[in-house]
Design an enzyme around this catalytic site. Structure first.
Site, mmCIF file in Angstrom:
data_model
loop_
_atom_site.group_PDB
_atom_site.id
_atom_site.type_symbol
_atom_site.label_atom_id
_atom_site.label_comp_id
_atom_site.label_asym_id
_atom_site.label_seq_id
_atom_site.Cartn_x
_atom_site.Cartn_y
_atom_site.Cartn_z
ATOM 1 N N SER A 75 -52.626 -4.388 38.502
ATOM 2 C CA SER A 75 -52.082 -5.552 39.182
ATOM 3 C C SER A 75 -50.653 -5.676 38.680
ATOM 4 O O SER A 75 -49.921 -4.675 38.602
ATOM 5 C CB SER A 75 -52.930 -6.774 38.859
ATOM 6 O OG SER A 75 -52.347 -7.950 39.337
ATOM 7 N N TYR B 151 -45.582 -8.573 48.086
ATOM 8 C CA TYR B 151 -46.037 -7.818 46.908
ATOM 9 C C TYR B 151 -47.046 -8.673 46.139
ATOM 10 O O TYR B 151 -48.112 -8.197 45.744
ATOM 11 C CB TYR B 151 -44.835 -7.462 46.019
ATOM 12 C CG TYR B 151 -45.216 -6.694 44.767
ATOM 13 C CD1 TYR B 151 -45.695 -5.391 44.837
ATOM 14 C CD2 TYR B 151 -45.103 -7.281 43.502
ATOM 15 C CE1 TYR B 151 -46.051 -4.685 43.690
ATOM 16 C CE2 TYR B 151 -45.454 -6.586 42.348
ATOM 17 C CZ TYR B 151 -45.924 -5.283 42.449
ATOM 18 O OH TYR B 151 -46.277 -4.588 41.319
ATOM 19 N N LYS C 172 -51.026 -8.005 45.029
ATOM 20 C CA LYS C 172 -51.524 -8.038 43.645
ATOM 21 C C LYS C 172 -52.499 -9.200 43.415
ATOM 22 O O LYS C 172 -53.445 -9.072 42.633
ATOM 23 C CB LYS C 172 -50.348 -8.082 42.650
ATOM 24 C CG LYS C 172 -49.485 -6.804 42.679
ATOM 25 C CD LYS C 172 -50.280 -5.529 42.381
ATOM 26 C CE LYS C 172 -49.398 -4.302 42.237
ATOM 27 N NZ LYS C 172 -50.169 -3.058 42.006
HETATM 28 N N1 LIG Z 1 -42.881 -0.932 36.640
HETATM 29 C C1 LIG Z 1 -43.111 -2.221 36.682
HETATM 30 O O1 LIG Z 1 -42.265 -3.006 36.293
HETATM 31 C C2 LIG Z 1 -44.452 -2.711 37.189
HETATM 32 C C3 LIG Z 1 -44.804 -4.043 36.913
HETATM 33 C C4 LIG Z 1 -46.030 -4.511 37.352
HETATM 34 C C5 LIG Z 1 -46.885 -3.677 38.025
HETATM 35 N N2 LIG Z 1 -46.518 -2.374 38.301
HETATM 36 C C6 LIG Z 1 -47.471 -1.539 39.013
HETATM 37 O O2 LIG Z 1 -47.642 -0.320 38.292
HETATM 38 C C7 LIG Z 1 -48.157 0.669 39.178
HETATM 39 C C8 LIG Z 1 -47.438 1.998 38.961
HETATM 40 O O3 LIG Z 1 -46.088 1.854 39.348
HETATM 41 P P1 LIG Z 1 -44.898 2.323 38.403
HETATM 42 O O4 LIG Z 1 -44.279 1.113 37.832
HETATM 43 O O5 LIG Z 1 -45.335 3.383 37.489
HETATM 44 O O6 LIG Z 1 -43.855 2.870 39.493
HETATM 45 P P2 LIG Z 1 -43.468 4.372 39.942
HETATM 46 O O7 LIG Z 1 -42.819 5.085 38.814
HETATM 47 O O8 LIG Z 1 -42.687 4.182 41.187
HETATM 48 O O9 LIG Z 1 -44.857 5.068 40.248
HETATM 49 C C9 LIG Z 1 -45.591 4.766 41.406
HETATM 50 C C10 LIG Z 1 -46.607 5.867 41.595
HETATM 51 O O10 LIG Z 1 -47.424 5.527 42.739
HETATM 52 C C11 LIG Z 1 -47.463 6.675 43.573
HETATM 53 N N3 LIG Z 1 -47.740 6.352 44.963
HETATM 54 C C12 LIG Z 1 -47.047 5.591 45.823
HETATM 55 N N4 LIG Z 1 -47.649 5.588 47.028
HETATM 56 C C13 LIG Z 1 -48.749 6.377 46.924
HETATM 57 C C14 LIG Z 1 -49.771 6.788 47.811
HETATM 58 N N5 LIG Z 1 -49.795 6.393 49.095
HETATM 59 N N6 LIG Z 1 -50.753 7.602 47.347
HETATM 60 C C15 LIG Z 1 -50.759 8.042 46.070
HETATM 61 N N7 LIG Z 1 -49.783 7.702 45.187
HETATM 62 C C16 LIG Z 1 -48.806 6.878 45.610
HETATM 63 C C17 LIG Z 1 -46.099 7.319 43.418
HETATM 64 O O11 LIG Z 1 -46.149 8.640 43.922
HETATM 65 P P3 LIG Z 1 -44.873 9.375 44.617
HETATM 66 O O12 LIG Z 1 -44.114 10.009 43.489
HETATM 67 O O13 LIG Z 1 -45.488 10.363 45.548
HETATM 68 O O14 LIG Z 1 -44.081 8.326 45.313
HETATM 69 C C18 LIG Z 1 -45.948 7.214 41.910
HETATM 70 O O15 LIG Z 1 -46.683 8.226 41.276
HETATM 71 C C19 LIG Z 1 -48.018 0.101 40.582
HETATM 72 O O16 LIG Z 1 -49.278 -0.341 41.033
HETATM 73 C C20 LIG Z 1 -47.072 -1.071 40.396
HETATM 74 O O17 LIG Z 1 -47.258 -2.055 41.368
HETATM 75 C C21 LIG Z 1 -45.321 -1.895 37.907
#
Ligand SMILES: NC(=O)c1ccc[n+]([C@@H]2O[C@H](COP(=O)([O-])OP(=O)(O)OC[C@H]3O[C@@H](n4cnc5c(N)ncnc54)[C@H](OP(=O)(O)O)[C@@H]3O)[C@@H](O)[C@H]2O)c1
Length: 279
Positions: A136, A150, A154
């Site tokens: 989330s 968004y 979540k």
């Molecule tokens: N970073 C933050 O500040 C933060 C805060 C709160 C929550 N989150 C959550 O953390 C989670 C991971 O995100 P992240 O922060 O690590 O960002 P990220 O570096 O952009 O990673 C996102 C990942 O999701 C994959 N993805 C996107 N669409 C997809 C699909 N249709 N099928 C399979 N994989 C897919 C991307 O793959 P591709 O390389 O192919 O695009 C990438 O591996 C997300 O759920 C995000 O909402 C992040």
């Protein structure tokens, strides 16, 4: 003790990359590392001694989900931990947001997580054990301007996960909801589309969105530390696993403040609320 098999979505960058890298180096762990493009998973090769399965998986593609779950079961004989990490963002005011883009985000963040979980649950029910880790956000508890949809995804993850946790508790399956604040991943950059500004009344929010995008990769949170905490909680704290795990100081502070404010308001309104039951 037999190896534990972890299945992680979205391991190309960010939290998924950090977690896969951590798991790949862990003795006693099998890793199913999934990504839309497995050529982005070369970083795992140095750790592979037969315990890593790379699998092409777009979480919006149900036949790829079924294939990946089958491949994991065939190779490792089960799935102990499912990490629904794959996700993306979308910045825009409620009125200016593009419906198709928002719908796609719901397909990834909500339906992707739902379909993945439903594909893995039969395996976990058969094992009578398993942990489902759902990403989330602090944005699943607290809402900012320009992120209404968004937050919608979540908050949906939170509600679905909380209910699921109660349904599977007696089957030996646990649910852990991860609620990060800002972490140095690709989320705020390439993984978050921005709405086209079309309404002058919302100009202040256009500036806010631009400032946010510029902050990408400079956030306080370290995804490697997050990966270690998640691994440790699932592995060493299974008996008292929390339902919700805020990650990052901002997330923890914001969650505590939000619940305090809600609690104060609910208590203030208690008699009024209860009076609705009386004839
Ligand atoms: N970073 C933050 O500040 C933060 C805060 C709160 C929550 N989150 C959550 O953390 C989670 C991971 O995100 P992240 O922060 O690590 O960002 P990220 O570096 O952009 O990673 C996102 C990942 O999701 C994959 N993805 C996107 N669409 C997809 C699909 N249709 N099928 C399979 N994989 C897919 C991307 O793959 P591709 O390389 O192919 O695009 C990438 O591996 C997300 O759920 C995000 O909402 C992040």
């Amino acid at each position: 003790m037999s190896n534990k098999t972890w299945f992680v979505t979205g391991t190309s960058t960010g939290f998924g990359h950090s977690l896969a890298q951590r798991l790949a180096q862990q003795e006693g762990v099998n890793l199913v590392a999934t990504a839309r493009h497995t050529d982005q998973l070369d970083y795992l090769d140095q750790y592979d001694h037969g315990q890593i399965l790379k699998q092409t998986l777009d979480v919006t593609n149900r036949s790829q989900i079924d294939d990946a779950v089958k491949a994991a079961n065939d190779k490792f004989g089960g799935i102990d931990v499912l990490v629904n990490n794959a996700g993306l963002g979308y910045f825009g005011t409620f009125e200016e947001s593009n419906r198709d883009d928002v719908e796609y985000m719901f397909n990834v963040n909500v339906w992707g997580l739902v379909d993945m979980t439903r594909a893995v649950l039969p395996t976990m029910r058969k094992q009578k054990s398993g942990t489902i880790v759902n990403f989330s956000s602090i944005g699943g508890l607290y809402s900012f301007p320009t992120l209404s949809f968004y937050h919608g995804t979540k908050y949906a993850v939170e509600g679905i996960s909380e209910s699921l946790a109660k349904e599977v508790k007696d089957l030996g399956i646990k649910v852990l909801i991860i609620e990060p604040s800002g972490f140095r991943t690709d989320w705020a950059g390439r993984s978050s589309k921005k709405a086209l500004p079309t309404i002058d009344d919302y100009q202040q929010f256009t500036d806010f969105i631009e400032a946010n995008a510029k902050g990408a990769h400079h956030e306080a949170g370290d995804p490697d530390k997050a990966a270690q905490i998640i691994f440790d909680q699932v592995t060493n704290h299974a008996a008292d696993l929390p339902l919700r795990l805020p990650l990052g100081k901002f997330s923890s502070d914001t969650a505590i403040e939000k619940y305090k404010q809600n609690l104060a308001e609910f208590e203030r309104l208690h008699d009024l609320s209860a009076s609705a039951d009386q004839k």
